[in-house]
Write a protein that holds these residues in place. Sequence first.
Motif, short mmCIF file in Angstrom:
data_model
loop_
_atom_site.label_atom_id
_atom_site.label_comp_id
_atom_site.label_asym_id
_atom_site.label_seq_id
_atom_site.Cartn_x
_atom_site.Cartn_y
_atom_site.Cartn_z
N ASP A 45 48.21 -64.13 41.92
CA ASP A 45 47.54 -65.13 43.72
C ASP A 45 48.20 -65.42 43.97
O ASP A 45 49.38 -65.93 43.19
CB ASP A 45 46.35 -65.35 42.05
N ALA A 46 48.09 -67.37 44.70
CA ALA A 46 49.13 -67.86 44.82
C ALA A 46 49.68 -69.06 43.93
O ALA A 46 50.79 -69.04 44.05
CB ALA A 46 48.81 -69.06 46.01
N GLU A 47 48.39 -69.17 43.05
CA GLU A 47 49.57 -70.34 42.27
C GLU A 47 50.30 -69.40 41.23
O GLU A 47 51.69 -69.68 40.53
CB GLU A 47 47.98 -70.29 41.22
N TYR A 50 53.67 -69.24 42.88
CA TYR A 50 53.89 -70.80 43.01
C TYR A 50 54.88 -71.22 41.72
O TYR A 50 56.05 -71.48 42.00
CB TYR A 50 53.21 -71.51 43.25
N ARG A 62 53.40 -75.85 46.88
CA ARG A 62 51.76 -75.52 47.03
C ARG A 62 51.96 -74.83 48.51
O ARG A 62 51.46 -74.00 49.07
CB ARG A 62 50.99 -75.63 46.15
N TYR A 66 51.35 -71.12 49.88
CA TYR A 66 49.75 -70.83 50.56
C TYR A 66 50.19 -70.01 52.68
O TYR A 66 49.85 -69.54 52.63
CB TYR A 66 49.02 -71.58 50.65
N ASN A 67 51.13 -70.99 52.94
CA ASN A 67 51.38 -70.94 53.86
C ASN A 67 51.94 -69.99 55.12
O ASN A 67 51.95 -69.16 55.74
CB ASN A 67 52.28 -71.83 55.01
N ASP A 70 50.35 -66.06 54.35
CA ASP A 70 49.61 -66.04 55.72
C ASP A 70 50.28 -65.23 56.51
O ASP A 70 50.16 -64.70 57.81
CB ASP A 70 49.19 -67.61 56.24
N ARG A 80 46.06 -59.02 51.16
CA ARG A 80 45.10 -59.89 50.21
C ARG A 80 44.18 -58.91 50.39
O ARG A 80 43.54 -58.53 51.17
CB ARG A 80 44.42 -61.18 51.59
N LYS A 90 39.22 -66.62 45.34
CA LYS A 90 40.61 -66.68 45.17
C LYS A 90 40.86 -65.00 45.59
O LYS A 90 40.48 -64.33 45.19
CB LYS A 90 40.63 -66.51 42.98
N TYR A 93 46.96 -60.98 46.22
CA TYR A 93 48.20 -60.09 46.83
C TYR A 93 48.96 -59.17 46.20
O TYR A 93 49.36 -58.78 45.30
CB TYR A 93 48.99 -61.58 47.74
#
Length: 159
Positions: A45-47, A50, A62, A66-67, A70, A80, A90, A93
Motif C-alpha cells: 500500500d502507499a503507506e 512511503y 506522502r 500518492y501522486n 497515480d 492498483r 485501501k 499496488y
Amino acid sequence: MQESNLLLATARVKLEESLLAKGLRRSSERFAILDEVYSRNDHFDAEELYQAMHQKAYPVSRATVYNTLDVLIDCGLVRRHHFGEEDNSKSRYEKSLGRQQHAHMVCTVCHRVKEFCDPRLHLIKTNVSTTLQFQVESHSLVFYGQCTDDTCETRPSHE
C-alpha cells in the motif's frame, strides 16, 4: 539480477516518455519511487511504500508517493488493486511491466496476497473475446479464503 536491471531501465524510459508527453516534471523523487516499486516483489500500500522510502533515508512526502503512484498507474507501470479488505478505500499496488498475467488469492485472516498463474486463464480470456466479440484489455480474478500456511501469523489455531 540482469533481467531486473533491464526491466527497471525500461520502466525508467517509459516514465520519462510519459512525463515528457504530459508536460509533467521529471523529478528525482518520481524516479526514486519508481526504483523502490521495481525493487519489490509484493503487493504494497502507499503507506508501506512511503515507510520504505524513509527507511532508505529518502525524504519524500506522502503526497508525492500518492501522486507518483497515480502517474505510474496512468503510464502502465503499476497496477492498483482493491482486495475487499475491511478498509475498502485501501489500495494495494504492484509493478506491472514485464509481469505475466496472473490471479490473486487473499487470506481473509492475515491479508497476505499470493499470486498464481494458470494457463486456463488465458484460454478463458480468449474465449470471452471471441465468443462475445469483446476486446479484453485486462481482467482481475481474486479468490478470498484462509491460507493454510504455517507462517500465517494471525491464523486461528485449530486445537
